[in-house]
Scaffold this motif. Structure first.
Motif, short mmCIF file in Angstrom:
data_model
loop_
_atom_site.label_atom_id
_atom_site.label_comp_id
_atom_site.label_asym_id
_atom_site.label_seq_id
_atom_site.Cartn_x
_atom_site.Cartn_y
_atom_site.Cartn_z
N GLU A 24 -0.15 32.40 7.14
CA GLU A 24 -0.75 32.84 5.87
C GLU A 24 -2.20 33.34 6.01
N ILE A 27 -1.99 37.29 6.71
CA ILE A 27 -1.48 38.11 5.66
C ILE A 27 -2.52 38.01 4.49
N THR A 28 -3.27 36.87 4.27
CA THR A 28 -4.02 36.88 2.92
C THR A 28 -5.34 37.70 3.40
N CYS A 80 -0.20 32.90 0.02
CA CYS A 80 1.38 33.14 0.09
C CYS A 80 1.82 31.55 0.07
N TYR A 90 7.07 35.72 -6.34
CA TYR A 90 5.54 35.97 -6.67
C TYR A 90 5.25 35.25 -7.98
N ASN A 119 5.62 44.89 -6.52
CA ASN A 119 5.47 44.09 -5.25
C ASN A 119 6.95 43.75 -4.57
N ASN A 146 1.53 35.50 -2.95
CA ASN A 146 2.30 36.91 -2.85
C ASN A 146 3.68 36.53 -2.03
N ILE A 149 6.34 32.76 2.69
CA ILE A 149 6.27 33.02 4.17
C ILE A 149 7.17 32.65 4.87
N ASP A 154 11.10 37.66 1.85
CA ASP A 154 9.86 37.50 1.55
C ASP A 154 9.00 37.95 2.80
N MET A 158 6.39 40.89 4.13
CA MET A 158 4.97 40.59 4.49
C MET A 158 4.60 41.23 5.64
N ARG A 159 5.45 41.31 6.65
CA ARG A 159 5.35 41.86 8.00
C ARG A 159 5.18 43.36 7.85
N ARG A 164 1.92 45.63 2.10
CA ARG A 164 0.60 44.72 2.18
C ARG A 164 -0.24 45.79 1.40
#
Length: 265
Positions: A24, A27-28, A80, A90, A119, A146, A149, A154, A158-159, A164
């Motif tokens: 997380e 990503i954040t 996340c 979300y 999103n 968001n 994970i 999702d 994220m990847r 993003r």
């Protein structure tokens, strides 16, 4: 000037939620940096401060104390989620003591609407909680979750750096609408620094990763040229040609010789 405090959740010795090979905190941080860049590059009246700009450890008290002493107008905390692998989507939070007609709730309505437009995540709704960053801040605050994970759907999103970037843009669209942010030179020329165009998305992602490891923010944009799909790596957009030239030099110093500037009116 609108003072916006952007807080990428976790960091350093605290990885946050983990799943599917992702953490997380990473990503954040990536989404938060993109939010900062979009705000500072595109708006004249947004002053942005981040709780962390790298992988550092920072306590919740340090984050809220810093935002309070700076006199932030809005606190935006990026997170996340994780649960059991099957939950997805979300959601966002304001403090549980606030009414649905409060100013903070009104901001939440706008932010939620703009983020969920773009999103590609299941909409789990607008919520309230007694989280520290919502309780101890003296300004309006929102915490966004968001995606999950540990959920395959999702995590796949994220990847993807372009996802993003889209999520960051959704947050910025909400901020711009909520706080009447003024765009820079709306009708002027925009100078984009292009750090390579590829027919292979994988090659574009490698280039983006290389730039990120050299401290250069970038994102992938899919474009169609002569009927073919290309993946263009963009390393900034500037209303000032000199700033674009400086960024181009930085990109070339990172070993990307095929970078160039394109002007868009």
């Amino acid at each position: 000037m609108m003072k916006i405090y952007v807080d990428p959740g976790h960091g350093g010795s605290d990885p946050g939620a983990q799943g599917n090979g992702l953490k997380e905190k990473d990503i954040t941080l990536d989404i938060a940096r993109r939010i900062r860049n979009l705000l500072t590059n595109n708006y004249t009246n947004a002053d942005v401060r981040m709780s962390r700009t790298g992988d550092s450890t920072k306590s919740l008290n340090e984050r809220t104390n810093e935002a309070n002493s700076w006199g932030a107008d809005y606190y935006l905390s990026i997170h996340c989620n994780s649960f059991n692998g099957s939950a997805q989507g979300y959601e966002d939070y304001i403090h549980s003591s606030l009414s649905d007609s409060s100013t903070t709730a009104r901001y939440q309505d706008i932010m939620h609407s703009e983020i969920t437009k773009v999103n590609q995540l299941r909409n789990r709704g607008q919520k309230k909680a007694n989280f520290h960053v919502l309780r101890e801040t003296t300004m309006s605050a929102l915490l966004t979750e968001n995606g999950f994970i540990d959920n395959d759907h999702d995590a796949k999103l994220m990847r993807d750096p372009s996802w993003r970037q889209t999520v960051a843009q959704g947050h910025v669209n909400g901020l711009a609408k909520a706080f009447n942010l003024k765009r820079k030179k709306e009708d002027g020329t925009l100078y984009k620094v292009v750090a390579g165009s590829f027919q292979s998305k994988e090659n574009a992602e490698k280039r983006e990763s290389h730039l990120q490891s050299n401290g250069i923010e970038s994102f992938i944009e899919a474009v169609t040229m002569s009927g073919e799909r290309w993946y263009r790596v963009q390393a900034g957009a500037f209303s000032n040609r000199n700033n674009a030239e400086a960024q181009l030099e930085k990109v070339k110093n990172a070993g990307v010789e095929d970078a160039f500037i394109t002007a868009v009116n």
